[in-house]
Design an enzyme around this catalytic site. Structure first.
Site, PDB file in Angstrom:
ATOM      1  N   GLY A  43       0.904  -1.116   0.052  1.00 18.86           N
ATOM      2  CA  GLY A  43      -0.029  -0.086   0.179  1.00 18.86           C
ATOM      3  C   GLY A  43       0.994   1.193   0.001  1.00 18.86           C
ATOM      4  N   GLN A  48       3.194  10.002   1.168  1.00 23.18           N
ATOM      5  CA  GLN A  48       4.355   9.440   1.283  1.00 23.18           C
ATOM      6  C   GLN A  48       5.304   9.706   0.208  1.00 23.18           C
ATOM      7  OE1 GLN A  48       2.412   5.321   2.159  1.00 23.18           O
ATOM      8  NE2 GLN A  48       4.238   5.117   2.968  1.00 23.18           N
ATOM      9  N   CYS A  91       5.715  -0.056   7.114  1.00 25.75           N
ATOM     10  CA  CYS A  91       5.359   0.904   5.964  1.00 25.75           C
ATOM     11  C   CYS A  91       6.612   1.226   5.358  1.00 25.75           C
ATOM     12  CB  CYS A  91       4.879   2.071   7.160  1.00 25.75           C
ATOM     13  SG  CYS A  91       4.557   3.745   6.405  1.00 25.75           S
ATOM     14  N   LEU A  92       6.398   1.795   4.144  1.00 24.60           N
ATOM     15  CA  LEU A  92       7.589   2.275   3.285  1.00 24.60           C
ATOM     16  C   LEU A  92       8.088   3.395   3.983  1.00 24.60           C
ATOM     17  CD1 LEU A  92       6.202   1.341  -0.258  1.00 24.60           C
ATOM     18  CD2 LEU A  92       7.635   0.000   0.945  1.00 24.60           C
ATOM     19  N   HIS A 133      -4.677   1.559   7.310  1.00 25.10           N
ATOM     20  CA  HIS A 133      -3.313   2.094   7.480  1.00 25.10           C
ATOM     21  C   HIS A 133      -3.019   3.202   6.495  1.00 25.10           C
ATOM     22  CE1 HIS A 133       1.261   1.183   7.630  1.00 25.10           C
ATOM     23  NE2 HIS A 133       0.962   2.111   6.632  1.00 25.10           N
ATOM     24  N   GLU A 134      -3.409   2.994   5.218  1.00 26.57           N
ATOM     25  CA  GLU A 134      -3.323   4.191   4.257  1.00 26.57           C
ATOM     26  C   GLU A 134      -3.939   5.228   4.312  1.00 26.57           C
ATOM     27  OE1 GLU A 134      -0.643   3.529   2.597  1.00 26.57           O
ATOM     28  OE2 GLU A 134      -0.599   1.469   2.924  1.00 26.57           O
ATOM     29  N   HIS A 137      -2.637   7.740   6.827  1.00 31.92           N
ATOM     30  CA  HIS A 137      -1.714   8.636   6.402  1.00 31.92           C
ATOM     31  C   HIS A 137      -2.210   9.893   5.602  1.00 31.92           C
ATOM     32  CE1 HIS A 137       1.950   6.251   6.143  1.00 31.92           C
ATOM     33  NE2 HIS A 137       1.572   5.073   5.650  1.00 31.92           N
TER      34      HIS A 137
HETATM   35 NI    NI Z   1       2.287   3.267   5.552  1.00 35.49          NI
END
Ligand code: NI
Length: 169
Positions: A43, A48, A91-92, A133-134, A137
């Site tokens: 995701g 991000q 998470c990236l 989660h996304e 963000h």
């Molecule tokens: Ni993330």
């Protein structure tokens, strides 16, 4: 597109709604998907990559087999199950860091698709967790905001070290 690593102020902002779904929107989503696959993520949210817009891409399918990309414009949770599930999240934007997070098992979301059409869909399991989660963000929240302050501080300190190391390499 370059992924922003926490701690970074840009990851704490509330992103803006997309008013009109146009070619620019679609192009951003396609680039986000490419970036996500390249970094082996499941995701990615626009903030991000430094774009403060309510755009999310998700693909929880096995990469090698059939891809099942989701492109969500202005996603919004309209219903959460009372039952919770726990997944180890990463998470990236928080590379090499993981923590168990409890979230509702099933969600109903509304969003616009790439044609700008309003949709409503039910998700469960890993997909539901990933979408929550996304969406976090988009509201400037990270998965570490769901764990204890102590654990969060340990992770953030590790990331500060990691960022320094990358800078000096
Ligand atoms: Ni993330």
């Amino acid at each position: 597109m370059k992924i922003i690593v926490a701690p970074d102020n840009r990851l704490n902002q509330v992103s803006k709604k997309i008013d009109i779904v146009d070619n620019t929107t679609i192009s951003i989503l396609d680039q986000m998907l490419e970036c996500m696959y390249k970094n082996n993520g499941i995701g990615l949210a626009a903030p991000q990559v430094g774009i403060l817009k309510r755009l999310v891409v998700v693909d929880c399918n096995d990469k090698s087999n059939n891809k099942k990309p989701l492109k969500l414009i202005n996603p919004e949770i309209i219903k959460l199950s009372t039952e919770n599930s726990e997944f180890e999240e990463g998470c990236l934007s928080l590379p090499t860091q993981y923590a168990k997070v409890k979230r509702p098992t099933e969600i109903i979301i509304k969003f616009q698709n790439v044609k700008g059409v309003f949709c409503k869909e039910v998700f469960s399991g890993l997909e539901a967790t990933c979408i929550q989660h996304e969406i976090d963000h988009l509201d400037g929240k990270l998965f570490v905001d769901h764990i204890s302050k102590l654990k969060k501080n340990i992770i953030i300190k590790k990331l500060i070290k990691l960022k320094k190391k990358i800078k000096n390499e």
